[in-house]
Design an enzyme around this catalytic site. Structure first.
Site: not given
Length: 428
Positions: A412, A259, A228
């Site tokens: 998450d 990201e 992750e």
């Protein structure tokens, strides 16, 4: 002309509905909703047939467990304690007030923290930044931890994903790495700390961020590894991660829009000239970058790489991209990841359609570089799939919580749920 016709139709509809009210003032509201929805001139009126309710029901029908699930999961060293409190109140406790925002790749002082907070708060986006002054950071952390009403949770991408896995009682989750007393206190009972070497523990089926580079030799052959990603600001480091250090040895990757774009900018990928996203990330642009990652850096007959899966998540939609032949049940996986975004943010067991909103684009192109298809979103069939040169894509919207209770660790939880419902082919 099309715009004029649309205005004329809308005017005619308003006149028609007005006549209905005059002639049949007791007409049920459900009939008016049906009339409005059938003409498809705007969003449906709230009610049993709302897009949110229909989409949630469609998810429930699609989300099925994989034929072959995970049984033992190891979680990497990325574990810590998260302190959750109001950012504005913390700044005030530090003698600061949010003002003009400014991004900083590294935080050197409390003033840098204030400016970075204001910058990302204005964008409605999360960010992670390294704080270079250890003493100043320790003071801030202590003030935050002791602030009235501050809450303490398991933190770190790998630990949060493992904690989510641990909620499924048929799984055994092993936490690899240093565990302090406060973190140990917060962990679920079925999260265990294993021996130092993974070689001493058999039957691993999934590794989450386990010292991906430094201890890759400790990972038994054939065990998939999920990584992750987190917010980064060093382009040289990200380029190294992509080309040398990490991507070739991980099987699955989770990341958000910040990201993803930084990754493309750092490695000269498609759409790397974009400085930032303008509102909701364009589906076609996101799809192009995901395709490039898997085609240029993913598993193939001519490349020594294990990467075959990417789970992209942004506020209003998710995409799962996989190399064909390696993963199954991805339709259910992407739907499950989107569903948990709505339930966890609203702190509900199931989707409450009165507390969520469908904000995903109703139409989009599947690519901005190739011959992308135009897709119209249907709430009754919320997962859209397409294929491109050996890569499969599964898209679904998110039902965004309109009054969120807690969003820390939401990415998450999304990745964990997507992994839980994923099935990797036995050869891995």
């Amino acid at each position: 002309m099309a715009l004029w016709r649309g205005s004329a139709y809308a005017g005619f509809l308003a006149l028609a509905v007005g006549c209905v009210f005059l002639l049949e003032p007791q007409l049920p509201s459900s009939a008016l909703r049906s009339l409005w929805s059938s003409l498809q001139l705007g969003p449906a009126l709230p009610g049993p047939g709302s897009p949110e309710r229909r989409l949630a029901a469609a998810w429930d029908a699609l989300i099925v467990r994989p034929a072959r699930g995970w049984r033992r999961v190891a979680v990497g060293v990325n574990a810590c304690v998260d302190v959750v409190l109001s950012g504005v109140k913390l700044l005030q406790a530090l003698g600061l007030n949010p003002g003009n925002g400014k991004d900083h790749s590294i935080l050197h002082s409390k003033n840098d923290l204030e400016e970075a907070f204001g910058h990302f708060l204005g964008k409605g986006a999360a960010a992670e930044r390294f704080f270079s002054d250890k003493d100043a950071f320790s003071d801030i952390a202590q003030i935050a931890s002791e602030f009235p009403g501050a809450q303490h949770y398991v933190g770190g991408n790998a630990a949060l994903i493992g904690q989510k896995f641990a909620a499924n009682s048929d799984l055994k989750v092993l936490l690899c790495g240093p565990v302090g007393p406060k973190l140990h206190e917060l962990l679920d009972d079925n999260v265990f700390v294993p021996p130092e070497s993974l070689q001493e523990v058999d039957e691993f089926h999934l590794i989450l961020e386990y010292q991906v580079v430094a201890s890759i030799s400790d990972i038994p052959a054939g065990v998939p590894v999920h990584l992750e990603l987190a917010s980064m600001t060093n382009r040289e480091l990200m380029s190294s991660v992509v080309h040398q250090q990490v991507f070739p040895v991980v099987t699955s990757l989770g990341l958000n829009e910040q990201e993803l774009l930084f990754l493309s900018q750092s490695a000269s990928g498609p759409h790397s000239s974009l400085s930032s996203w303008n509102g909701v990330p364009d589906v076609g642009v996101v799809s192009d970058i995901l395709f490039w990652i898997l085609k240029e850096h993913g598993k193939s007959d001519s490349r020594a790489s294990d990467l075959t899966r990417i789970h992209f998540h942004t506020l209003v939609y998710h995409i799962l991209a996989t190399v064909d032949g390696h993963w199954a049940n991805q339709l259910a996986a992407v739907a499950a990841g989107a569903r948990v975004a709505g339930t966890q943010a609203c702190a509900t067991e199931t989707i409450d359609s009165s507390r969520v909103s469908l904000k995903a684009p109703r139409e989009f192109l599947t690519s901005r570089l190739g011959a992308g298809a135009r897709v119209t979103l249907n709430p009754d069939e919320p997962v859209v799939a397409w294929h491109r040169e050996g890569v499969s894509f599964h898209f679904t919207p998110v039902l965004v919580c309109t009054d969120p209770v807690r969003t820390v660790g939401l990415g998450d939880a999304i990745s964990a749920e997507g992994l839980f419902y994923s099935e990797v082919h036995p050869r891995h």
